[in-house]
Write an enzyme that holds these catalytic residues in place. Sequence first.
Site, PDB file in Angstrom:
ATOM      1  N   GLU A 162       0.820  -1.199   0.000  1.00 22.94           N
ATOM      2  CA  GLU A 162       0.000   0.000   0.000  1.00 22.94           C
ATOM      3  C   GLU A 162       0.848   1.240   0.000  1.00 22.94           C
ATOM      4  OE1 GLU A 162      -2.149  -0.357   3.577  1.00 22.94           O
ATOM      5  OE2 GLU A 162      -3.730  -1.553   2.679  1.00 22.94           O
ATOM      6  N   CYS A 196       3.063   8.170   2.116  1.00 23.18           N
ATOM      7  CA  CYS A 196       3.611   7.125   2.988  1.00 23.18           C
ATOM      8  C   CYS A 196       3.948   5.932   2.099  1.00 23.18           C
ATOM      9  CB  CYS A 196       2.561   6.776   4.036  1.00 23.18           C
ATOM     10  SG  CYS A 196       3.105   5.529   5.205  1.00 23.18           S
ATOM     11  N   CYS A 250       7.484  -7.681   6.245  1.00 25.77           N
ATOM     12  CA  CYS A 250       8.621  -7.054   6.928  1.00 25.77           C
ATOM     13  C   CYS A 250       9.547  -8.140   7.426  1.00 25.77           C
ATOM     14  CB  CYS A 250       8.143  -6.204   8.104  1.00 25.77           C
ATOM     15  SG  CYS A 250       9.500  -5.356   8.945  1.00 25.77           S
ATOM     16  N   CYS A 260       7.822  -7.009  15.153  1.00 26.35           N
ATOM     17  CA  CYS A 260       7.395  -6.197  16.301  1.00 26.35           C
ATOM     18  C   CYS A 260       6.019  -6.671  16.750  1.00 26.35           C
ATOM     19  CB  CYS A 260       7.377  -4.720  15.937  1.00 26.35           C
ATOM     20  SG  CYS A 260       8.996  -4.147  15.377  1.00 26.35           S
ATOM     21  N   CYS A 263       2.713  -4.802  15.713  1.00 21.99           N
ATOM     22  CA  CYS A 263       2.592  -4.380  14.317  1.00 21.99           C
ATOM     23  C   CYS A 263       2.015  -5.498  13.454  1.00 21.99           C
ATOM     24  CB  CYS A 263       3.959  -3.963  13.785  1.00 21.99           C
ATOM     25  SG  CYS A 263       3.940  -3.605  12.016  1.00 21.99           S
ATOM     26  N   CYS A 285      -1.378   7.739  14.283  1.00 18.25           N
ATOM     27  CA  CYS A 285      -1.943   6.403  14.274  1.00 18.25           C
ATOM     28  C   CYS A 285      -0.928   5.403  13.888  1.00 18.25           C
ATOM     29  CB  CYS A 285      -3.122   6.332  13.354  1.00 18.25           C
ATOM     30  SG  CYS A 285      -3.602   4.705  12.932  1.00 18.25           S
TER      31      CYS A 285
END
Length: 409
Positions: free
Chosen positions: A125, A138, A145, A149, A152, A384
């Site tokens: 995205e 962004c 990834c 984390c 996340c 956010c």
Amino acid sequence: MTTLLETQPRGFVEKAALERYVAPAKPSLVGMSRAVLAEALGTTGVPEKQRKMRVQQLWNWLYVRGVTRFDQMTSVSKDLRAALDARFTLERPEVVAEQVSADGTRKWLLRLPGEHAGERPHEVECVYIPEAGRATLCVSSQVGCTLTCSFCHTGTQRLVRNLTPGEIVGQVMVARDRLGDWPGGTPPQGAIVPTDGGRFVTNIVMMGMGEPLYNLDAVRDALLVVADGDGIGISKRRITLSTSGVVPNIARAGDEIGVMLAISLHAVRDDLRDELVPLNRKYPIATLLDACRNYPGISNARRITFEYVMLKGVNDSLDDAKKLVQLLKGIPAKINLIPFNPWPGTRYECSDWDTIEKFSEYIFNAGYSSPVRTPRGRDILAACGQLKSASEKLSARERMALRAMAMTD
Ligand code: SAH
Ligand code: SF4
């Protein structure tokens, strides 16, 4: 056989199996560095001494005019256009969905090729966040990834592939294409874009999917294209790279790219950060902050942003706020409080409004400028989180959150 995992500190999980990128038979010129573009021209028979000039020409057509077909390059000879067309494309990542919110936020879902024919294509995205006087894109650096984390959602994705420079620059091109942000273009009806006569994308944050410092070479090459003053020309001061703390690559990012840095700190004690950001087991807080102190080009005018996700009852006490201020002493820093953006199955909750307000007040009184500028800390909720899933619509919370994340200067 020794696996990568065996050499990692206990409890640290790094997804070792990166999927390979298989270059298409006809690669796109989008995102190639000037040097690679010169080589590409070489393959079409352009003599070496002409290449620099031709690269400049192509650069202009690609990044100033935004052309999508070789036959639009009217200053390039027909023969060369045909030769380029035979070997290359001007393709950007394929847009499979576009969502537009009333506040002007736009999300594009992009489809990227996978390694194996027939497998599900990858999706990333890219989100556009317009605000008064600026508009931030962004951008993602990986499919999934490398890291895990615990708060996340991207970290839960199994598959990882590094994006290529073309796919990273391609996100900026897609945004400009869709916004009509090329000479002669007009924005789609009702679009919210800066109205000062400048470009429609003014800032970039590498805060989409992925850990940019685990894809440093491609991110570097891409950001240098994006910052190039003869092309897209977004200044390095308006580009922010966010990292969870890949210490050995922080100095390299400063030296080789020179963009603004954001650190996903999220905790002030190693035991807690080990849990939230498992990479901390490899590069603990003190080591990370040392790397920040030594970040090339750091100064009061070029501060590092420290991101801090507000997790209820986990890292949001006043003691945490105090420790945060102590830790950052002596580092030219900004603090970006990000309300946690929950996702299905997560064990965390977002801190209460009151708690966030008290936390923000403390750091504000300690002299930290952060997105939390108003005394009531209202802007804070405009922060956010992380892009959650490729197909879901952005919720109001996510939109507000992205806005705060984007407020890095
Ligand atoms: N991998 C990089 C950049 C992408 S994440 C990094 O970790 O810095 C961008 C930011 O979103 C990071 O600060 C990350 O910690 C934060 N984030 C991730 N998931 C989140 C969530 N669910 N809610 C709020 N922030 C989140
Ligand atoms: Fe990766 Fe950043 Fe999510 Fe951590 S917070 S899993 S580094 S995208």
